[in-house]
Design a protein around this motif. Structure first.
Motif, PDB file in Angstrom:
ATOM      1  N   MET A 198       0.834  -1.205   0.000  1.00 24.26           N
ATOM      2  CA  MET A 198       0.000   0.000   0.000  1.00 24.26           C
ATOM      3  C   MET A 198       0.863   1.247   0.000  1.00 24.26           C
ATOM      4  SD  MET A 198      -3.285  -0.944   2.409  1.00 24.26           S
ATOM      5  CE  MET A 198      -2.451  -1.267   3.943  1.00 24.26           C
ATOM      6  N   LYS A 199       0.492   2.167  -0.813  1.00 30.69           N
ATOM      7  CA  LYS A 199       0.886   3.572  -0.834  1.00 30.69           C
ATOM      8  C   LYS A 199       2.210   3.934  -1.486  1.00 30.69           C
ATOM      9  CE  LYS A 199      -0.496   7.628  -0.362  1.00 30.69           C
ATOM     10  NZ  LYS A 199      -0.211   7.859  -1.782  1.00 30.69           N
ATOM     11  N   ASP A 200       3.255   3.085  -1.468  1.00 27.43           N
ATOM     12  CA  ASP A 200       4.541   3.613  -1.955  1.00 27.43           C
ATOM     13  C   ASP A 200       4.581   3.779  -3.476  1.00 27.43           C
ATOM     14  OD1 ASP A 200       6.136   1.106  -3.174  1.00 27.43           O
ATOM     15  OD2 ASP A 200       5.028   0.423  -1.436  1.00 27.43           O
ATOM     16  N   ALA A 214      -8.188   0.126  -5.779  1.00 30.43           N
ATOM     17  CA  ALA A 214      -9.642   0.244  -5.588  1.00 30.43           C
ATOM     18  C   ALA A 214     -10.085   1.698  -5.748  1.00 30.43           C
ATOM     19  CB  ALA A 214     -10.030  -0.279  -4.206  1.00 30.43           C
ATOM     20  N   TRP A 215      -9.138   2.612  -5.762  1.00 33.55           N
ATOM     21  CA  TRP A 215      -9.381   4.045  -6.014  1.00 33.55           C
ATOM     22  C   TRP A 215     -10.310   4.250  -7.214  1.00 33.55           C
ATOM     23  CZ3 TRP A 215      -8.360   8.139  -9.419  1.00 33.55           C
ATOM     24  CH2 TRP A 215      -8.090   9.388  -8.860  1.00 33.55           C
ATOM     25  N   TRP A 216     -10.143   3.377  -8.245  1.00 33.98           N
ATOM     26  CA  TRP A 216     -10.938   3.567  -9.468  1.00 33.98           C
ATOM     27  C   TRP A 216     -12.278   2.837  -9.446  1.00 33.98           C
ATOM     28  CZ3 TRP A 216      -5.747   4.639 -11.330  1.00 33.98           C
ATOM     29  CH2 TRP A 216      -5.670   5.852 -12.017  1.00 33.98           C
ATOM     30  N   TYR A 222     -13.592  11.811   2.336  1.00 34.43           N
ATOM     31  CA  TYR A 222     -12.308  11.197   1.978  1.00 34.43           C
ATOM     32  C   TYR A 222     -12.242  11.023   0.464  1.00 34.43           C
ATOM     33  CZ  TYR A 222     -11.571  10.014   6.890  1.00 34.43           C
ATOM     34  OH  TYR A 222     -11.392  10.080   8.251  1.00 34.43           O
ATOM     35  N   CYS A 223     -11.042  10.791  -0.029  1.00 37.66           N
ATOM     36  CA  CYS A 223     -10.882  10.602  -1.473  1.00 37.66           C
ATOM     37  C   CYS A 223     -11.375   9.195  -1.862  1.00 37.66           C
ATOM     38  CB  CYS A 223      -9.441  10.873  -1.888  1.00 37.66           C
ATOM     39  SG  CYS A 223      -8.409   9.437  -2.062  1.00 37.66           S
ATOM     40  N   PRO A 224     -11.516   8.927  -3.186  1.00 35.34           N
ATOM     41  CA  PRO A 224     -12.125   7.652  -3.601  1.00 35.34           C
ATOM     42  C   PRO A 224     -11.368   6.414  -3.127  1.00 35.34           C
ATOM     43  CG  PRO A 224     -11.952   9.183  -5.459  1.00 35.34           C
ATOM     44  CD  PRO A 224     -11.244   9.820  -4.321  1.00 35.34           C
ATOM     45  N   VAL A 225     -10.169   6.589  -2.584  1.00 33.80           N
ATOM     46  CA  VAL A 225      -9.430   5.412  -2.113  1.00 33.80           C
ATOM     47  C   VAL A 225     -10.176   4.731  -0.969  1.00 33.80           C
ATOM     48  CG1 VAL A 225      -7.913   6.397  -0.314  1.00 33.80           C
ATOM     49  CG2 VAL A 225      -7.038   4.625  -1.844  1.00 33.80           C
ATOM     50  N   ARG A 226     -11.175   5.397  -0.432  1.00 33.22           N
ATOM     51  CA  ARG A 226     -11.956   4.782   0.650  1.00 33.22           C
ATOM     52  C   ARG A 226     -12.652   3.496   0.168  1.00 33.22           C
ATOM     53  NH1 ARG A 226     -17.466   6.790   1.581  1.00 33.22           N
ATOM     54  NH2 ARG A 226     -18.292   7.708  -0.324  1.00 33.22           N
ATOM     55  N   THR A 282       2.827  10.561   3.990  1.00 35.21           N
ATOM     56  CA  THR A 282       1.654   9.926   3.379  1.00 35.21           C
ATOM     57  C   THR A 282       0.451  10.841   3.599  1.00 35.21           C
ATOM     58  OG1 THR A 282       2.544   7.757   3.897  1.00 35.21           O
ATOM     59  CG2 THR A 282       0.214   7.843   3.454  1.00 35.21           C
ATOM     60  N   CYS A 283      -0.421  10.915   2.613  1.00 35.71           N
ATOM     61  CA  CYS A 283      -1.587  11.785   2.752  1.00 35.71           C
ATOM     62  C   CYS A 283      -2.465  11.322   3.931  1.00 35.71           C
ATOM     63  CB  CYS A 283      -2.401  11.753   1.464  1.00 35.71           C
ATOM     64  SG  CYS A 283      -2.970  10.097   1.064  1.00 35.71           S
ATOM     65  N   ASP A 284      -3.213  12.261   4.484  1.00 31.53           N
ATOM     66  CA  ASP A 284      -4.054  11.942   5.644  1.00 31.53           C
ATOM     67  C   ASP A 284      -5.114  10.901   5.302  1.00 31.53           C
ATOM     68  OD1 ASP A 284      -2.619  13.793   6.998  1.00 31.53           O
ATOM     69  OD2 ASP A 284      -4.142  15.368   6.944  1.00 31.53           O
ATOM     70  N   GLY A 341     -12.121  15.571  -1.954  1.00 33.46           N
ATOM     71  CA  GLY A 341     -11.821  14.977  -0.645  1.00 33.46           C
ATOM     72  C   GLY A 341     -10.368  14.623  -0.445  1.00 33.46           C
ATOM     73  N   ALA A 342      -9.547  14.745  -1.510  1.00 28.69           N
ATOM     74  CA  ALA A 342      -8.169  14.252  -1.386  1.00 28.69           C
ATOM     75  C   ALA A 342      -7.320  15.212  -0.568  1.00 28.69           C
ATOM     76  CB  ALA A 342      -7.566  14.055  -2.771  1.00 28.69           C
ATOM     77  N   SER A 343      -6.770  14.704   0.532  1.00 29.22           N
ATOM     78  CA  SER A 343      -6.007  15.590   1.406  1.00 29.22           C
ATOM     79  C   SER A 343      -4.679  15.980   0.779  1.00 29.22           C
ATOM     80  CB  SER A 343      -5.760  14.912   2.755  1.00 29.22           C
ATOM     81  OG  SER A 343      -5.136  13.663   2.559  1.00 29.22           O
ATOM     82  N   HIS A 344      -4.193  15.209  -0.204  1.00 30.57           N
ATOM     83  CA  HIS A 344      -2.893  15.579  -0.760  1.00 30.57           C
ATOM     84  C   HIS A 344      -2.996  16.834  -1.613  1.00 30.57           C
ATOM     85  CE1 HIS A 344      -3.951  13.892  -4.742  1.00 30.57           C
ATOM     86  NE2 HIS A 344      -3.160  14.841  -5.128  1.00 30.57           N
ATOM     87  N   CYS A 345      -4.207  17.193  -2.068  1.00 27.56           N
ATOM     88  CA  CYS A 345      -4.235  18.262  -3.057  1.00 27.56           C
ATOM     89  C   CYS A 345      -5.152  19.425  -2.684  1.00 27.56           C
ATOM     90  CB  CYS A 345      -4.594  17.718  -4.439  1.00 27.56           C
ATOM     91  SG  CYS A 345      -6.250  17.123  -4.607  1.00 27.56           S
TER      92      CYS A 345
HETATM   93  S1  SF4 Z   1      -5.491  11.815  -1.022  1.00 26.69           S
HETATM   94 FE1  SF4 Z   1      -4.353  11.837  -2.942  1.00 26.69          FE
HETATM   95  S2  SF4 Z   1      -2.470  10.689  -2.592  1.00 26.69           S
HETATM   96 FE2  SF4 Z   1      -3.936  10.208  -0.927  1.00 26.69          FE
HETATM   97  S3  SF4 Z   1      -4.935   8.347  -1.597  1.00 26.69           S
HETATM   98 FE3  SF4 Z   1      -6.213  10.075  -2.220  1.00 26.69          FE
HETATM   99  S4  SF4 Z   1      -5.537  10.558  -4.311  1.00 26.69           S
HETATM  100 FE4  SF4 Z   1      -3.967   9.233  -3.387  1.00 26.69          FE
END
Ligand code: SF4
Length: 468
Positions: A84-86, A108-110, A134-138, A163-165, A404-408
């Protein structure tokens, strides 16, 4: 049979598939008509337009059969690792073993896009307190709990630190639900202090040598965990072989990107290029097949370049695309309004850079992990994007935000500011949720305006040339 390159609907693919089969198409064991993926739930395909080549058919089938492939691998006695994540480091190590198969549950993001709503997966995430803030990765959380998507890996690794929140919270929730996670750390990449020993990373960033040493020590822990799980020791030579094999994929993608992003007319749609680039991160669970899929795509692209054919009008506006789109349909939309993708940063460009082969293998992998654009500052990432915008001759940039994406939350604004100052090309930020149907008119207008801006600039510049 009409072999002219085109983007076609799924209904047109039904006919096209029949024609290709009648013409003697031979397919790998995961081949078949694209329609079956819709029948299995990937209904978003009905709204996409896909390239009409046999190479693209193979690419889509390869992508959409990954879960079956993982289950087959498990049934054949392979051990499954969820990394996961790297995005691009631990799978290189895992695929160096003879009996491990690695994949990213993050993929699963997609699913909320492909399933047009995420089916029960998002409802499960909601019920566990991971809602649409949260972002779609949920959707990954729902996939773990439902156990209906990917097989549950016997070993789960996850990088933490820079790592993003969203991911951090969701991965901790996964662990709290009883899925044991092996955590390893990548620190936030910082600039070396004046006089501090520094190392150049793949892709051109710099990092303090002590950070590289720290990540290397973390990867030593990861390696031990993989060895214990695989019940197999991994020699330096075999890890170096694994790096060389990963580099084969990266080299193939570098050639494909160079040819497809620079030729005019555009020889391969943005959607297929996005899918092809994604193969870099864990080879879609089959390294050899990834190479075969990329080779066939490159053959098709080169054939189109030789015959001066493509899928879009010549002179489509050259756009550099930043971030993956939660809704794949948006890659079609850009092309519908007269644009084309001529370069990309889909959050994993470090997985496209060649891994150094003149270093001890874990040192090389540590440098690569720290080269992740997401573990450094937004300004660093923007500088790399600006260099690529110039390299690929982009005329405009689209930064696609993810709800919802915390990275952006603010990153897009920082990147846009740097790009406007350094490249002087127009930049637009759009937000793309997993299903954009209700927002199509708005998004279309934004992209049309961008394309028109570039076309006007082109005509002003050609009038200026004529009057000289
Ligand atoms: S917040 Fe951004 S980096 Fe984090 S899982 Fe979602 S899309 Fe990926």
């Amino acid at each position: 049979m009409n072999d002219m390159p085109r983007r076609i609907t799924l209904a047109e693919w039904d006919q096209r598939y029949a024609e290709l089969r009648a013409g003697g198409l031979s397919e790998p064991d995961y081949g078949g008509p694209l329609r079956r993926h819709v029948d299995e739930g990937d209904v978003r395909l009905l709204k996409l337009r896909m390239d009409n080549s046999a190479a693209a058919l193979r690419l889509w089938n390869f992508l959409l059969t990954e879960e079956d492939r993982l289950r087959c691998a498990e049934a054949r006695g392979k051990k499954i690792v969820g990394t996961m994540k790297d995005l691009g480091t631990v799978p290189v190590m895992a695929y160096s073993f003879s009996n491990l198969v690695a994949f990213y549950p993050d993929g699963a993001w997609w699913l909320p896009c492909l399933l047009e709503g995420g089916n029960e997966l998002l409802a499960i995430a909601d019920s566990l307190g991971i809602d649409d803030s949260y972002c779609p990765v949920r959707a990954m959380l729902g996939a773990f709990v439902s156990k209906k998507r990917f097989p549950i890996p016997g070993l789960l690794t996850c990088s933490v630190g820079a790592t993003c929140d969203d991911f951090s919270a969701i991965a901790q929730r996964v662990e709290a639900l009883g899925f044991s996670v092996f955590w390893w750390e990548i620190p936030h990449r910082r600039l070396p202090e004046p006089g501090e020993p520094a190392v150049e990373l793949p892709g051109g960033f710099q990092a303090p040598a002590e950070q590289v040493a720290f990540v290397k020590s973390e990867l030593e822990r990861v390696l031990q965990a993989l060895e214990t799980y695989a019940a197999e020791r991994l020699s330096q030579e075999r890890l170096s072989d694994g790096i060389a094999r990963a580099n084969q994929v990266r080299a193939a993608l570098a050639t494909l990107r160079q040819v497809a992003y620079t030729a005019d007319p555009c020889p391969l749609p943005a959607l297929e290029m996005l899918v092809a680039e994604m193969l870099a991160i864990h080879f879609c669970s089959d390294h050899n097949e990834t190479l075969a899929v990329l080779a066939e795509l490159l053959d098709e692209v080169c054939r189109r370049v030789r015959t001066h054919t493509g899928v879009l009008e010549a002179d489509a506006v050259r756009v550099f695309w930043v971030n993956p789109v939660a809704d794949l349909r948006i890659m079609n939309l850009l092309e519908d309004v007269g644009g084309r993708v001529c370069g990309s940063d889909y959050l994993f460009c470090h997985a496209l850079d060649l891994i150094p082969t003149d270093l001890p293998p874990l040192e090389a992998l540590a440098r690569m992990a720290l080269a992740d654009p997401m573990v450094g500052s937004a300004a660093d990432r923007a500088a790399r994007i600006a260099a690529d915008v110039r390299r690929f001759g982009a005329e405009a940039v689209v930064i696609s935000r993810i709800p919802g994406a915390s990275h952006c939350a603010m990153e897009g604004a920082v990147i846009a500011e740097v790009l406007r100052a350094q490249t002087r090309v127009p930049v637009v930020e759009i937000e793309v949720p997993p299903v954009t149907d209700a927002m199509m008119p708005t998004l279309r207008t934004r992209l049309e305006a961008l394309v028109e801006t570039v076309r006007e600039a082109r005509s002003r510049s050609s009038l200026g040339e004529e009057s000289k």
